[in-house]
Design an enzyme around this catalytic site. Structure first.
Site, PDB file in Angstrom:
ATOM      1  N   ARG A  54       0.850  -1.187   0.000  1.00 33.27           N
ATOM      2  CA  ARG A  54       0.000   0.000   0.000  1.00 33.27           C
ATOM      3  C   ARG A  54       0.883   1.233   0.000  1.00 33.27           C
ATOM      4  O   ARG A  54       2.096   1.141   0.147  1.00 33.27           O
ATOM      5  CB  ARG A  54      -1.013  -0.003   1.158  1.00 33.27           C
ATOM      6  N   ALA A  56       0.811   5.084  -2.306  1.00 29.35           N
ATOM      7  CA  ALA A  56       0.667   5.340  -3.739  1.00 29.35           C
ATOM      8  C   ALA A  56       1.878   4.876  -4.572  1.00 29.35           C
ATOM      9  O   ALA A  56       1.720   4.094  -5.527  1.00 29.35           O
ATOM     10  CB  ALA A  56       0.359   6.819  -3.960  1.00 29.35           C
ATOM     11  N   ARG A  97      -7.213  -0.227  -7.027  1.00 39.89           N
ATOM     12  CA  ARG A  97      -7.531   0.861  -6.090  1.00 39.89           C
ATOM     13  C   ARG A  97      -7.624   2.134  -6.937  1.00 39.89           C
ATOM     14  O   ARG A  97      -6.678   2.449  -7.670  1.00 39.89           O
ATOM     15  CB  ARG A  97      -6.469   1.003  -4.990  1.00 39.89           C
ATOM     16  N   GLN A 202      -2.570   2.425   9.801  1.00 40.74           N
ATOM     17  CA  GLN A 202      -1.260   2.532   9.143  1.00 40.74           C
ATOM     18  C   GLN A 202      -0.296   3.400   9.965  1.00 40.74           C
ATOM     19  O   GLN A 202       0.916   3.196   9.917  1.00 40.74           O
ATOM     20  CB  GLN A 202      -1.416   3.144   7.740  1.00 40.74           C
ATOM     21  N   ASP A 243      -2.115  10.760  -2.403  1.00 38.79           N
ATOM     22  CA  ASP A 243      -2.479   9.701  -3.360  1.00 38.79           C
ATOM     23  C   ASP A 243      -2.751  10.251  -4.743  1.00 38.79           C
ATOM     24  O   ASP A 243      -2.619   9.547  -5.746  1.00 38.79           O
ATOM     25  CB  ASP A 243      -3.691   8.929  -2.846  1.00 38.79           C
ATOM     26  N   ASN A 253      -5.599  12.389   0.106  1.00 40.32           N
ATOM     27  CA  ASN A 253      -4.722  11.557   0.946  1.00 40.32           C
ATOM     28  C   ASN A 253      -5.600  10.830   1.952  1.00 40.32           C
ATOM     29  O   ASN A 253      -6.834  11.024   1.997  1.00 40.32           O
ATOM     30  CB  ASN A 253      -3.660  12.424   1.643  1.00 40.32           C
ATOM     31  N   LYS A 254      -4.987   9.991   2.751  1.00 34.76           N
ATOM     32  CA  LYS A 254      -5.709   9.131   3.695  1.00 34.76           C
ATOM     33  C   LYS A 254      -6.752   9.903   4.501  1.00 34.76           C
ATOM     34  O   LYS A 254      -6.492  11.019   4.946  1.00 34.76           O
ATOM     35  CB  LYS A 254      -4.686   8.477   4.627  1.00 34.76           C
TER      36      LYS A 254
HETATM   37  O1  MRU Z   1      -4.693   3.256   2.057  1.00 35.74           O
HETATM   38  P1  MRU Z   1      -3.210   3.477   2.023  1.00 35.74           P
HETATM   39  O2  MRU Z   1      -2.508   2.951   3.224  1.00 35.74           O
HETATM   40  O3  MRU Z   1      -2.594   2.988   0.744  1.00 35.74           O
HETATM   41  O4  MRU Z   1      -3.037   5.058   2.041  1.00 35.74           O
HETATM   42  C1  MRU Z   1      -1.752   5.594   1.919  1.00 35.74           C
HETATM   43  C2  MRU Z   1      -1.725   7.064   2.023  1.00 35.74           C
HETATM   44  O5  MRU Z   1      -2.717   7.725   2.167  1.00 35.74           O
HETATM   45  C3  MRU Z   1      -0.375   7.710   1.845  1.00 35.74           C
HETATM   46  O6  MRU Z   1      -0.308   8.902   2.561  1.00 35.74           O
HETATM   47  C4  MRU Z   1      -0.156   8.020   0.352  1.00 35.74           C
HETATM   48  O7  MRU Z   1      -0.390   6.892  -0.435  1.00 35.74           O
HETATM   49  C5  MRU Z   1       1.209   8.519   0.116  1.00 35.74           C
HETATM   50  S1  MRU Z   1       2.437   7.276   0.320  1.00 35.74           S
HETATM   51  C6  MRU Z   1       3.920   8.017  -0.015  1.00 35.74           C
END
Ligand code: MRU
Length: 361
Positions: A54, A56, A97, A202, A243, A253-254
């Protein structure tokens, strides 16, 4: 902190090893550090959907090697057959995704680079070379993001992040956490507040684990405590990953990131987003047009083996939110820190024209 090359090389997020895609299964961390080999497109899609891999850039890398796996599974006899295999795989892997643009970007890039091969073997060789290039480029981008971020935040030591935008989320040292590691490597003081990041934790599981492993002080907090922490004056800057960044600088983003940005603005704390150019999507004009992944209700209804809600209660479970560009102090990229008029800066980077008030298109 020792030099990053040595310390980081024994932790591999995504690797192509002996004709297989090897990933560290992040669903098992921090209890268990187990690498798994993926040998079919089904396994690659499952690993991306389940968040075994996981972040991006990391899913971009896994998706890129997934295209080679597709060719190895199908064993096409001609270049035309190989192109068909790649087109099908790009559709399946690229949509596993929807929010992180790196995934569709990477599989399309591999597809385009491989398609010009004149035999099935050449198509495969080109696909693998392109996937390797994506990994090498992200590694270099993370290093550069770290350097630019460390310069930008030279006087800001207490950083709040969100989710995991580190070694585990990228093909290099990380984006938001790349800034942290670069500060540490430069001998500057740095400590990190890591919101736990409901519902899949995470921040608590992954960011805390990797920062501890690399010797950076970290405190985990409930997501709901971040606004109070920011208001208390104990955070010098917020640094998160992304993302997808739209053409006007809006940032997906998350889930929970937007709330941190609002609270940071209220508290007068600068809010930075660290991301490689592969996370920018100049074809999406603004955050309203970014597809937000909705995830399964069981992620909310259960925590581990235990129910957290009455059975079958209605659930709303968006995986990401959008932070409007007005709340972003700067976008830390491998080519420097963008700020101010993001539409213009992004258009220039991607060599597109934008129509500005008083200017001809
Ligand atoms: O659902 P996830 O764990 O894949 O979400 C990840 C994030 O939101 C990260 O902040 C984003 O992908 C950037 S990773 C450098």
């Amino acid at each position: 902190m020792p030099d990053t090359e040595t310390v980081f090389d024994d932790l591999v997020t995504v690797a192509w090893t002996d004709g297989r895609l090897r990933i560290l299964d992040q669903t098992l961390l921090p209890a268990e550090e187990r690498y798994v080999d993926l040998t079919s497109v089904d396994e690659v899609v499952e690993a991306i959907r389940r968040l075994r891999v996981r972040g991006a850039p990391a899913i971009g890398g896994a998706g890129a090697y997934g295209m080679v796996i597709a060719l190895d599974e199908a064993r096409p006899a001609t270049a035309a057959e190989a192109r068909k295999v790649l087109a099908d795989a790009a559709e399946r892997i690229g949509t596993a995704r929807p929010t992180a643009v790196n995934l569709s970007w990477a599989v399309e890039r591999v597809s385009a680079a491989a398609a010009v091969g004149s035999s099935a073997a050449e198509v495969r060789a080109r696909a693998l070379a392109e996937a390797d290039a994506i990994v090498a480029e992200d590694r270099a981008a993370c290093d550069a993001i770290g350097r630019h971020g460390a310069d930008e935040l030279v006087d800001r030591h207490r950083l709040l992040t969100h989710c995991n935008a580190g070694r585990l989320a990228t093909l290099g040292i990380g984006t938001a956490l790349g800034v942290v590691y670069a500060k540490a490597a430069a001998g500057h003081p740095v400590e990190v507040y890591a919101p736990e990041t409901r519902p899949l934790l995470q921040g608590a599981r992954l960011t805390a684990w990797e920062l501890r492993r690399f010797g950076v002080p970290v405190s985990v907090l409930p997501d709901s405590a971040a606004a109070m922490l920011l208001a208390s004056g104990r955070v010098d800057a917020v640094v998160v990953g992304a993302d997808r960044i739209a053409a006007n600088g809006d940032v997906a983003n998350k889930i929970g990131t937007f709330g941190h940005a609002v609270a940071a603005a209220r508290a007068g704390v600068p809010f930075y987003v660290a991301a490689p150019l592969s996370t920018f999507d100049p074809d999406t004009p603004d955050g309203d047009r970014i597809e937000i992944e909705q995830r399964d209700a069981t992620e909310i209804r259960r925590c581990g083996d235990r129910p957290t809600t009455p059975p079958d209660v209605d659930v709303w479970n968006p995986a990401f939110d959008v932070t409007p560009h007005e709340l972003v102090t700067g976008l830390i990229t491998e080519v420097g820190v963008l700020r101010g008029d993001y539409s213009l800066a992004i258009a220039r980077l991607f060599e597109r024209s934008t129509t500005r008030e008083g200017e001809a298109p």
